[in-house]
Design an enzyme around this catalytic site. Structure first.
Site, PDB file in Angstrom:
ATOM      1  CE  LYS A 195      -3.535   2.366   2.700  1.00 58.34           C
ATOM      2  NZ  LYS A 195      -4.534   2.240   3.780  1.00 58.34           N
ATOM      3  CE  LYS A 248      -5.994   2.021  -0.411  1.00 62.10           C
ATOM      4  NZ  LYS A 248      -6.393   2.069   0.954  1.00 62.10           N
TER       5      LYS A 248
HETATM    6  C1  PBG Z   1      -7.580   3.078   5.703  1.00 61.16           C
HETATM    7  C2  PBG Z   1      -7.822   3.058   4.244  1.00 61.16           C
HETATM    8  C3  PBG Z   1      -7.631   4.070   3.293  1.00 61.16           C
HETATM    9  C4  PBG Z   1      -8.127   3.566   2.079  1.00 61.16           C
HETATM   10  C5  PBG Z   1      -8.557   2.281   2.324  1.00 61.16           C
HETATM   11  N1  PBG Z   1      -8.340   1.968   3.649  1.00 61.16           N
HETATM   12  C6  PBG Z   1      -7.151   5.466   3.455  1.00 61.16           C
HETATM   13  C7  PBG Z   1      -5.736   5.740   3.711  1.00 61.16           C
HETATM   14  O1  PBG Z   1      -4.917   4.862   3.878  1.00 61.16           O
HETATM   15  O2  PBG Z   1      -5.444   6.929   3.815  1.00 61.16           O
HETATM   16  C8  PBG Z   1      -8.188   4.317   0.779  1.00 61.16           C
HETATM   17  C9  PBG Z   1      -9.206   3.829  -0.196  1.00 61.16           C
HETATM   18  C10 PBG Z   1      -9.520   4.769  -1.307  1.00 61.16           C
HETATM   19  O3  PBG Z   1      -8.898   5.827  -1.503  1.00 61.16           O
HETATM   20  O4  PBG Z   1     -10.454   4.452  -2.046  1.00 61.16           O
HETATM   21  N2  PBG Z   1      -6.261   3.179   6.084  1.00 61.16           N
END
Ligand code: PBG
Length: 326
Positions: A195, A248
């Site tokens: 991520k 992601k």
């Molecule tokens: C929680 C999380 C996030 C997203 C999914 N789980 C936000 C982040 O990490 O700031 C983002 C999903 C999206 O942008 O569609 N940590």
């Protein structure tokens, strides 16, 4: 002889040929739809920066779930907006918390729909970070216990799979151990293994009310410049017991999806995130692109790169399109 023997256009002549040799296909069963859940009753509010996506109260979940099942979508991933936040994100593992209540409601009414939960603290902490803060830093090891407790509370409420998105080191192992010790060894973990600290999460942070109140997430999420590091992250999660590896965001990281596909034999998921969705919607609204076709091409590209599963706000729209074009 002017041409080589092989003429690629022979097999592009009509849709019957094209479809006969098509290498990648998209099916609604490969899509997961994210749901944002808010406290209260009978509320369905559209998220301004994500046209077509709503935040809903628990009582309206049955309708959402039925719509997904009817379209052939087998799974949803849940995000909760609690009515109270605190420094430790304790609302994340409350027995009657927003997510725990939502899971029970969904499993009661639509038991066939897979309920996946995002395991993170950022929606539950008053500072908006994904872990607890000690000396103005997100403390890795103190956070692990809270995350494991959160995942366990989801499993106890009836979740089918948990998906840790916090990016603390060692969380997959900690969650696996806690689930196993509590007789939830049958619950899989879909790890947000790779991520990135991405600017494409903007609309989500508004939707889930989890903008960090100071600093940013770069001390725990990955540097967008790094590719080899993705393999190390994924390897760790496999060793710790992950069942599905997620990348992601998706489109700006197709190379990473492809790399993970080559290196690992676990199922690969990709999260087509909020900003990626919003950009297509915005350009389509302006009439600058054909939104439907760009959606289909984008999701197909994520499959072509190697993802088995796509988490996307387009899930329902894409499933409808697939249904109508059959
Ligand atoms: C929680 C999380 C996030 C997203 C999914 N789980 C936000 C982040 O990490 O700031 C983002 C999903 C999206 O942008 O569609 N940590």
């Amino acid at each position: 002889m002017l041409f080589p023997d092989y003429r690629p256009r022979r097999l592009r002549k009509n849709e019957a040929f094209r479809s006969l040799i098509r290498e990648t296909r998209l099916s609604p069963s490969q899509l997961i739809y994210p749901l944002f859940i808010i406290p209260g009753k009978n509320k369905r509010e559209e998220i301004t920066s994500m046209p077509g996506v709503h935040r809903v109260t628990v009582d309206l979940l049955e309708k959402e779930a039925e719509e997904c099942l009817k379209l052939g979508i087998n799974g949803v991933i849940l995000f909760g907006l609690p009515d109270k936040k605190d420094g430790m994100g304790s609302g994340a593992h409350k027995k009657d918390g927003i997510i725990q209540t939502a899971i029970k409601e969904l499993k009661k009414n639509t038991p066939d729909l897979l309920v996946i939960t995002d395991v993170c603290l950022c929606e539950y902490t008053d500072h908006g970070h994904c872990g607890c803060i000690i000396n103005r830093e997100v403390d890795n090891d103190a956070t692990l216990e809270i995350l494991a407790k959160t995942a366990l509370s989801h499993a106890q409420a009836g979740a089918d799979m948990v998906a840790p998105s916090d990016m603390m080191d060692g969380r997959v192992g900690e969650i696996r151990m806690t689930l196993d010790e509590n007789s939830f060894d049958h619950i899989p973990i879909m790890s947000y293994a790779v991520k990135y600290a991405s600017s494409f999460y903007g609309p989500f942070r508004e939707a889930a009310d989890c903008v960090p109140q100071f600093g940013d997430r770069r001390s725990y999420q990955m540097d967008p410049a790094n590719s080899r590091e993705a393999l190390r992250e994924a390897t760790l999660d496999v060793e710790e017991g992950a069942d599905i590896l997620m990348v992601k965001p998706a489109v700006a990281y197709l190379d990473i999806i492809s790399k993970l596909r080559d290196e690992f034999d676990l199922p690969i998921a990709a999260y087509h995130v909020s900003g990626e969705y919003a950009m297509i919607k915005a350009a389509a609204e302006k009439g600058w692109i054909d939104g439907e076709r760009v959606m289909a091409e984008t999701l197909l590209s994520i499959r072509r790169a190697g993802a088995d599963i796509i988490i996307t706000y387009f899930a329902k729209e894409m499933a409808k399109l697939l249904k109508n074009s059959r």
